[in-house]
Design an enzyme around this catalytic site. Structure first.
Site, PDB file in Angstrom:
ATOM      1  N   PHE A 131       0.861  -1.194   0.000  1.00  0.00           N
ATOM      2  CA  PHE A 131       0.000   0.000   0.000  1.00  0.00           C
ATOM      3  C   PHE A 131       0.887   1.229   0.000  1.00  0.00           C
ATOM      4  O   PHE A 131       1.790   1.345   0.825  1.00  0.00           O
ATOM      5  CB  PHE A 131      -0.920   0.018   1.226  1.00  0.00           C
ATOM      6  CG  PHE A 131      -1.848   1.199   1.221  1.00  0.00           C
ATOM      7  CD1 PHE A 131      -3.003   1.194   0.461  1.00  0.00           C
ATOM      8  CD2 PHE A 131      -1.538   2.343   1.954  1.00  0.00           C
ATOM      9  CE1 PHE A 131      -3.841   2.303   0.433  1.00  0.00           C
ATOM     10  CE2 PHE A 131      -2.377   3.456   1.929  1.00  0.00           C
ATOM     11  CZ  PHE A 131      -3.533   3.432   1.169  1.00  0.00           C
ATOM     12  N   ASP A 216       9.491   1.975   0.925  1.00  0.00           N
ATOM     13  CA  ASP A 216       8.415   2.793   1.494  1.00  0.00           C
ATOM     14  C   ASP A 216       8.384   2.514   2.997  1.00  0.00           C
ATOM     15  O   ASP A 216       7.891   1.471   3.431  1.00  0.00           O
ATOM     16  CB  ASP A 216       7.081   2.439   0.827  1.00  0.00           C
ATOM     17  CG  ASP A 216       5.921   3.249   1.381  1.00  0.00           C
ATOM     18  OD1 ASP A 216       6.041   3.805   2.496  1.00  0.00           O
ATOM     19  OD2 ASP A 216       4.869   3.310   0.708  1.00  0.00           O
ATOM     20  N   LYS A 245       3.717   9.554   8.237  1.00  0.00           N
ATOM     21  CA  LYS A 245       3.051   9.062   9.446  1.00  0.00           C
ATOM     22  C   LYS A 245       3.665   9.562  10.756  1.00  0.00           C
ATOM     23  O   LYS A 245       3.400  10.680  11.157  1.00  0.00           O
ATOM     24  CB  LYS A 245       2.979   7.534   9.394  1.00  0.00           C
ATOM     25  CG  LYS A 245       1.895   7.056   8.390  1.00  0.00           C
ATOM     26  CD  LYS A 245       1.494   5.650   8.653  1.00  0.00           C
ATOM     27  CE  LYS A 245       0.450   5.121   7.673  1.00  0.00           C
ATOM     28  NZ  LYS A 245      -0.911   5.441   8.072  1.00  0.00           N
TER      29      LYS A 245
END
Ligand SMILES: Cc1ncc(COP(=O)(O)O)c(C=O)c1O
Length: 388
Positions: A131, A216, A245
């Protein structure tokens, strides 16, 4: 339906479904809803609230920077922006590199995707179950059909291979491949940990074909796994790392970090942003990193994460527990993840159910022993109530 739910339904796009609660305030790893009910937050805004809620160091840094200089355009530099770029490069410990700041993980990946095009190649190999975000570019790199199909055609030339399968990766990468894109641990898939040596194999394959290795670390980075970056400890040196994040503990920010020669791929006029590198966001990130260092949170995350994994796995209705540090995924014996989420919420714990059989925890890095013990004490009753 509460008044808030009604107002929400009437005024916000239905992108997320109805909200489970309306939250009013937080402190440490605890949040309170508008009725005053307290919950222990084992999701942390999905791996974001690194210092929990209302940490004084973060509040002070944001307040002081906003009072001093809140925003400038990217025609100008600010000290927090430069200091944060230097700090990220130092934490990566991979030598020289260059940073592009964004406001989110998807944007960090957009920047990296554009950067890979500057190699003169367009082909990217990414992993099934990965994702990378919801913008069209980030979605093009994300395999899940339900997310992609309503928006096709997406930017092309992306191939997907089974995650963790070295041979499949070797077969898919060619001399036309610009980059291999992998999460060191797949977060949204329910915390999927690849077999040992997978990232090293990806590095080897990338080198054989002159491709970039892009990791990522939006979910796994910034201390979440008990290391600054999840790939630390594997001996693998990536060319590109994306983070977001937890970087500023809840203040929106992301970064695309390109190492070595990859750092020169983006030149003036080829990418841009209004808010990326905003001094308040950068000051927030510096405060988060400084606090993780001062409070020695990496060690705390490693020890508490292991305790949580051991405790959760002790119940036979849990068939597998995975993860590192405070990024934890577990498999249930039955398709009851939604019921476990609901039962936990009723008992005062916020968890996450990314798939019908999987539960994910990504609590604040400042989660206390007592908070962890409270969940472990309540765990069997939560599973009972969920009908497992
Ligand atoms: C690994 C990974 N990359 C990218 C993203 C997208 O980040 P954002 O939601 O900040 O755009 C996420 C979000 O869950 C993620 O887990």
């Amino acid at each position: 339906m509460t008044t808030y739910q009604k107002r929400y339904a009437e005024s916000l796009m239905n992108a997320f479904g109805p909200p489970k609660l309306t939250l009013a305030r937080g402190e440490g790893a605890h949040v309170w809803d508008t009725d005053g009910t307290r919950y222990i937050d084992f999701l942390g805004g999905i791996a974001v609230n690194a210092l929990g809620h209302g940490h004084p160091a973060l509040v002070e840094a944001v307040t002081a920077q906003l009072k001093t200089l809140g925003h400038v355009s990217n025609f100008f530099a600010t000290e927090p922006q430069i200091a944060l770029a230097e700090k990220l490069l130092a934490l990566l410990g991979a030598g020289e590199g260059k940073v592009f700041f964004t406001n989110s993980g998807a944007e960090a990946n957009e920047a990296a995707f554009k950067l890979t095009r500057r190699t003169g190649r367009t082909h990217v190999v990414a992993a099934e179950g990965g994702f990378h975000g919801r913008t069209l570019g980030a979605l093009a790199l994300t395999s899940k059909a339900a997310y992609r199909e309503p928006f096709e055609p997406l930017p092309g030339d992306v191939a997907f291979v089974p995650y963790g399968d070295q041979q499949a990766l070797a077969d898919a990468v060619t001399d036309e491949t610009a980059a291999i894109l992998l999460e060191p641990i797949q977060g949204e898939a329910g915390v999927e940990v690849p077999p040992e040596g997978y990232l090293a194999a990806a590095r080897r394959i990338a080198d054989e074909h002159g491709s970039l290795l892009w990791l990522d670390e939006v979910q796994t980075g910034m201390g979440r796994t008990g290391r600054w970056f999840a790939h630390h400890g594997t001996g693998v040196a990536p060319d590109v790392v994306t983070v977001a994040k937890g970087l500023a503990g809840g203040f929106p920010i992301g970064a695309c970090i390109a190492l070595g020669a990859a750092g020169e791929l983006i030149q003036p006029g080829q990418h841009g942003t209004t808010f990326g590198g905003n001094p308040v966001a950068c000051a927030a990130a510096l405060a988060v990193i400084g606090t993780i260092e001062q409070e020695e949170l990496l060690e705390h995350v490693t020890v508490l994460g292991q305790k949580l994994r051991d405790g959760l796995a002790a119940d036979p209705r849990v068939t597998e527990v995975r993860g590192e540090g405070l990024l934890i995924g577990l498999d249930l014996a039955d398709e009851k993840a939604a019921d476990v989420f609901a039962a936990a919420l009723a008992a005062g714990f916020i968890l996450n159910n990314p798939t019908p059989t999987r539960i994910r925890l990504a609590p604040p890095l400042v989660l206390t022993e007592q908070d962890a013990a409270a969940l472990l004490d309540a765990w069997p009753a939560i599973l009972d109530r969920a009908g497992l």
